[in-house]
Design a protein around this motif. Sequence first.
Motif, PDB file in Angstrom:
ATOM      1  N   LEU A  16       0.832  -1.203   0.000  1.00 53.24           N
ATOM      2  CA  LEU A  16       0.000   0.000   0.000  1.00 53.24           C
ATOM      3  C   LEU A  16       0.872   1.260   0.000  1.00 53.24           C
ATOM      4  CD1 LEU A  16      -2.662  -0.922   2.700  1.00 53.24           C
ATOM      5  CD2 LEU A  16      -3.150  -0.424   0.310  1.00 53.24           C
ATOM      6  N   SER A  17       0.412   2.297  -0.667  1.00 56.92           N
ATOM      7  CA  SER A  17       1.156   3.556  -0.652  1.00 56.92           C
ATOM      8  C   SER A  17       1.224   4.144   0.746  1.00 56.92           C
ATOM      9  CB  SER A  17       0.507   4.570  -1.605  1.00 56.92           C
ATOM     10  OG  SER A  17       0.715   4.198  -2.943  1.00 56.92           O
ATOM     11  N   GLY A  18       0.168   4.016   1.521  1.00 63.92           N
ATOM     12  CA  GLY A  18       0.157   4.533   2.882  1.00 63.92           C
ATOM     13  C   GLY A  18      -0.333   5.966   2.950  1.00 63.92           C
ATOM     14  N   PRO A  19      -0.718   6.426   4.163  1.00 63.59           N
ATOM     15  CA  PRO A  19      -1.373   7.734   4.300  1.00 63.59           C
ATOM     16  C   PRO A  19      -0.538   8.927   3.873  1.00 63.59           C
ATOM     17  CG  PRO A  19      -0.840   6.786   6.452  1.00 63.59           C
ATOM     18  CD  PRO A  19      -0.647   5.706   5.439  1.00 63.59           C
ATOM     19  N   TYR A  20       0.745   8.951   4.202  1.00 63.65           N
ATOM     20  CA  TYR A  20       1.554  10.116   3.845  1.00 63.65           C
ATOM     21  C   TYR A  20       1.828  10.170   2.340  1.00 63.65           C
ATOM     22  CZ  TYR A  20       5.371  13.407   3.370  1.00 63.65           C
ATOM     23  OH  TYR A  20       6.159  14.456   2.950  1.00 63.65           O
ATOM     24  N   GLN A  21       2.332   9.068   1.785  1.00 64.26           N
ATOM     25  CA  GLN A  21       2.593   9.076   0.348  1.00 64.26           C
ATOM     26  C   GLN A  21       1.299   9.239  -0.430  1.00 64.26           C
ATOM     27  OE1 GLN A  21       5.474   6.343  -1.295  1.00 64.26           O
ATOM     28  NE2 GLN A  21       4.289   6.137  -3.164  1.00 64.26           N
ATOM     29  N   GLY A  22       0.231   8.697   0.105  1.00 61.79           N
ATOM     30  CA  GLY A  22      -1.058   8.861  -0.553  1.00 61.79           C
ATOM     31  C   GLY A  22      -1.460  10.319  -0.674  1.00 61.79           C
ATOM     32  N   ARG A  23      -1.196  11.107   0.396  1.00 63.04           N
ATOM     33  CA  ARG A  23      -1.508  12.539   0.348  1.00 63.04           C
ATOM     34  C   ARG A  23      -0.582  13.263  -0.629  1.00 63.04           C
ATOM     35  NH1 ARG A  23      -5.928  12.959   0.303  1.00 63.04           N
ATOM     36  NH2 ARG A  23      -5.707  10.744  -0.113  1.00 63.04           N
ATOM     37  N   VAL A  24       0.653  12.782  -0.748  1.00 63.60           N
ATOM     38  CA  VAL A  24       1.568  13.364  -1.732  1.00 63.60           C
ATOM     39  C   VAL A  24       1.035  13.113  -3.149  1.00 63.60           C
ATOM     40  CG1 VAL A  24       3.879  13.252  -2.731  1.00 63.60           C
ATOM     41  CG2 VAL A  24       3.600  13.189  -0.246  1.00 63.60           C
ATOM     42  N   LEU A  25       0.628  11.880  -3.422  1.00 66.84           N
ATOM     43  CA  LEU A  25       0.073  11.550  -4.744  1.00 66.84           C
ATOM     44  C   LEU A  25      -1.168  12.383  -5.038  1.00 66.84           C
ATOM     45  CD1 LEU A  25       0.367   7.641  -4.739  1.00 66.84           C
ATOM     46  CD2 LEU A  25       1.904   9.276  -5.840  1.00 66.84           C
ATOM     47  N   GLY A  61      -6.025  -0.711  -4.757  1.00 66.13           N
ATOM     48  CA  GLY A  61      -6.665   0.502  -5.238  1.00 66.13           C
ATOM     49  C   GLY A  61      -6.427   1.757  -4.424  1.00 66.13           C
ATOM     50  N   TYR A  62      -5.555   1.688  -3.426  1.00 66.49           N
ATOM     51  CA  TYR A  62      -5.299   2.852  -2.569  1.00 66.49           C
ATOM     52  C   TYR A  62      -4.735   4.033  -3.372  1.00 66.49           C
ATOM     53  CZ  TYR A  62      -3.868   5.445   1.630  1.00 66.49           C
ATOM     54  OH  TYR A  62      -3.725   6.398   2.613  1.00 66.49           O
ATOM     55  N   SER A  63      -3.643   3.790  -4.079  1.00 72.52           N
ATOM     56  CA  SER A  63      -3.024   4.873  -4.850  1.00 72.52           C
ATOM     57  C   SER A  63      -3.935   5.329  -5.983  1.00 72.52           C
ATOM     58  CB  SER A  63      -1.658   4.444  -5.395  1.00 72.52           C
ATOM     59  OG  SER A  63      -1.767   3.262  -6.170  1.00 72.52           O
ATOM     60  N   THR A  64      -4.718   4.427  -6.530  1.00 65.49           N
ATOM     61  CA  THR A  64      -5.669   4.785  -7.586  1.00 65.49           C
ATOM     62  C   THR A  64      -6.615   5.872  -7.092  1.00 65.49           C
ATOM     63  OG1 THR A  64      -5.671   2.412  -8.122  1.00 65.49           O
ATOM     64  CG2 THR A  64      -7.223   3.820  -9.312  1.00 65.49           C
ATOM     65  N   GLY A 122      -7.501  14.143  -7.929  1.00 62.78           N
ATOM     66  CA  GLY A 122      -7.125  15.312  -8.714  1.00 62.78           C
ATOM     67  C   GLY A 122      -7.649  15.303 -10.137  1.00 62.78           C
ATOM     68  N   LEU A 123      -8.377  14.269 -10.503  1.00 59.96           N
ATOM     69  CA  LEU A 123      -8.874  14.149 -11.866  1.00 59.96           C
ATOM     70  C   LEU A 123      -9.755  15.335 -12.268  1.00 59.96           C
ATOM     71  CD1 LEU A 123     -10.007  10.437 -12.436  1.00 59.96           C
ATOM     72  CD2 LEU A 123      -8.420  11.732 -13.874  1.00 59.96           C
ATOM     73  N   HIS A 124      -9.610  15.745 -13.513  1.00 53.63           N
ATOM     74  CA  HIS A 124     -10.537  16.683 -14.123  1.00 53.63           C
ATOM     75  C   HIS A 124     -11.939  16.081 -14.039  1.00 53.63           C
ATOM     76  CE1 HIS A 124     -12.492  18.951 -17.388  1.00 53.63           C
ATOM     77  NE2 HIS A 124     -11.568  19.882 -17.169  1.00 53.63           N
ATOM     78  N   ALA A 125     -12.957  16.935 -13.979  1.00 53.57           N
ATOM     79  CA  ALA A 125     -14.340  16.450 -13.853  1.00 53.57           C
ATOM     80  C   ALA A 125     -14.701  15.449 -14.930  1.00 53.57           C
ATOM     81  CB  ALA A 125     -15.302  17.636 -13.882  1.00 53.57           C
ATOM     82  N   ASP A 126     -14.128  15.610 -16.107  1.00 55.24           N
ATOM     83  CA  ASP A 126     -14.405  14.690 -17.214  1.00 55.24           C
ATOM     84  C   ASP A 126     -13.265  13.698 -17.438  1.00 55.24           C
ATOM     85  OD1 ASP A 126     -16.825  15.990 -17.777  1.00 55.24           O
ATOM     86  OD2 ASP A 126     -15.792  17.504 -18.977  1.00 55.24           O
ATOM     87  N   GLY A 127     -12.372  13.595 -16.459  1.00 57.63           N
ATOM     88  CA  GLY A 127     -11.190  12.765 -16.631  1.00 57.63           C
ATOM     89  C   GLY A 127     -11.406  11.291 -16.351  1.00 57.63           C
ATOM     90  N   GLN A 128     -10.397  10.499 -16.730  1.00 60.27           N
ATOM     91  CA  GLN A 128     -10.416   9.057 -16.499  1.00 60.27           C
ATOM     92  C   GLN A 128      -9.048   8.581 -16.032  1.00 60.27           C
ATOM     93  OE1 GLN A 128     -11.668   7.287 -20.251  1.00 60.27           O
ATOM     94  NE2 GLN A 128     -13.746   7.020 -19.480  1.00 60.27           N
ATOM     95  N   ILE A 129      -9.056   7.513 -15.252  1.00 63.59           N
ATOM     96  CA  ILE A 129      -7.818   6.855 -14.870  1.00 63.59           C
ATOM     97  C   ILE A 129      -7.883   5.395 -15.296  1.00 63.59           C
ATOM     98  CG2 ILE A 129      -8.738   6.552 -12.512  1.00 63.59           C
ATOM     99  CD1 ILE A 129      -5.800   6.528 -11.549  1.00 63.59           C
ATOM    100  N   HIS A 130      -6.888   4.984 -16.065  1.00 62.50           N
ATOM    101  CA  HIS A 130      -6.739   3.586 -16.461  1.00 62.50           C
ATOM    102  C   HIS A 130      -5.735   2.951 -15.498  1.00 62.50           C
ATOM    103  CE1 HIS A 130      -8.709   3.715 -20.503  1.00 62.50           C
ATOM    104  NE2 HIS A 130      -8.456   5.001 -20.356  1.00 62.50           N
ATOM    105  N   THR A 131      -6.130   1.895 -14.824  1.00 59.21           N
ATOM    106  CA  THR A 131      -5.229   1.252 -13.872  1.00 59.21           C
ATOM    107  C   THR A 131      -5.074  -0.225 -14.226  1.00 59.21           C
ATOM    108  OG1 THR A 131      -4.773   0.860 -11.524  1.00 59.21           O
ATOM    109  CG2 THR A 131      -7.103   0.848 -12.195  1.00 59.21           C
ATOM    110  N   ILE A 132      -3.835  -0.690 -14.223  1.00 56.68           N
ATOM    111  CA  ILE A 132      -3.501  -2.037 -14.703  1.00 56.68           C
ATOM    112  C   ILE A 132      -2.876  -2.856 -13.582  1.00 56.68           C
ATOM    113  CG2 ILE A 132      -2.212  -3.385 -16.401  1.00 56.68           C
ATOM    114  CD1 ILE A 132      -2.057  -0.859 -18.134  1.00 56.68           C
ATOM    115  N   ASP A 133      -3.350  -4.077 -13.416  1.00 55.15           N
ATOM    116  CA  ASP A 133      -2.742  -4.998 -12.453  1.00 55.15           C
ATOM    117  C   ASP A 133      -2.863  -6.413 -12.984  1.00 55.15           C
ATOM    118  OD1 ASP A 133      -1.880  -4.619  -9.291  1.00 55.15           O
ATOM    119  OD2 ASP A 133      -2.481  -6.658  -9.774  1.00 55.15           O
TER     120      ASP A 133
END
Length: 213
Positions: free
Chosen positions: A40-49, A69-72, A78-89
């Motif tokens: 997991l990214s964790g709370p501090y790094q998560g806030r940085v992301l 899915g934590y970092s996702t 921060g995504l734009h209102a019309d934005g998308q994130i593609h996440t691969i695992d």
Amino acid sequence: MNFLPEAIDHYVVAHSEQEPKLLQQLTRETYQKVLQPIMLSGPYQGRVLSMISKLINPKSILELGTFTGYSTLCLAEGLHADGQIHTIDVNEELVDFQRKYFDKSGFGNQIIQHTGNALDIIPELKTSFDLVFIDADKPNYCNYFHLVIEKLNPGGIILSDNVLWHGKVIEAIDEKDISTKAVLDYNTLLKNDERVETVLLPIRDGLTISRKK
């Protein structure tokens, strides 16, 4: 994976933005049900992301290495209102776990999950990206970079996790240690590739910010 003195680390966390409750729940369930929760990214790094993503306000994000899915979710803030994130695992057993929290977050309709080998999936994505987060298998970091740099928009950002690799980057190399060798090669690539400008931050296990020129 923290290189700061413990007291300083606690001070930094205490004076940074607080982790959202949903991510606290995700963390608890990850530790209860999933192997290697340290990923997991964790709370501090998560806030940085989250902060970096909010500063960029990207319309398109690519994440390599979803885990639970934590970092996702941090990046999605921060995504734009019309934005998308593609996440691969590669781990298909975590897809439903991820989706449960994605849908709880309010970003569910903006998050597209891909399961399989990222080296096969990335070339098939018919879009360009404003932000890329690389946090997957270390031996392929250089391969991932060469694939995503062509899909990264000018001025776009690549975030790379674990670039200090538990401090092994400054230790004698064991020739059998493929991952450490790969991280060293990757750090050299980012430093020398003229298409990007790079700053390595000693956050948690090391986080590199690379901006495409």
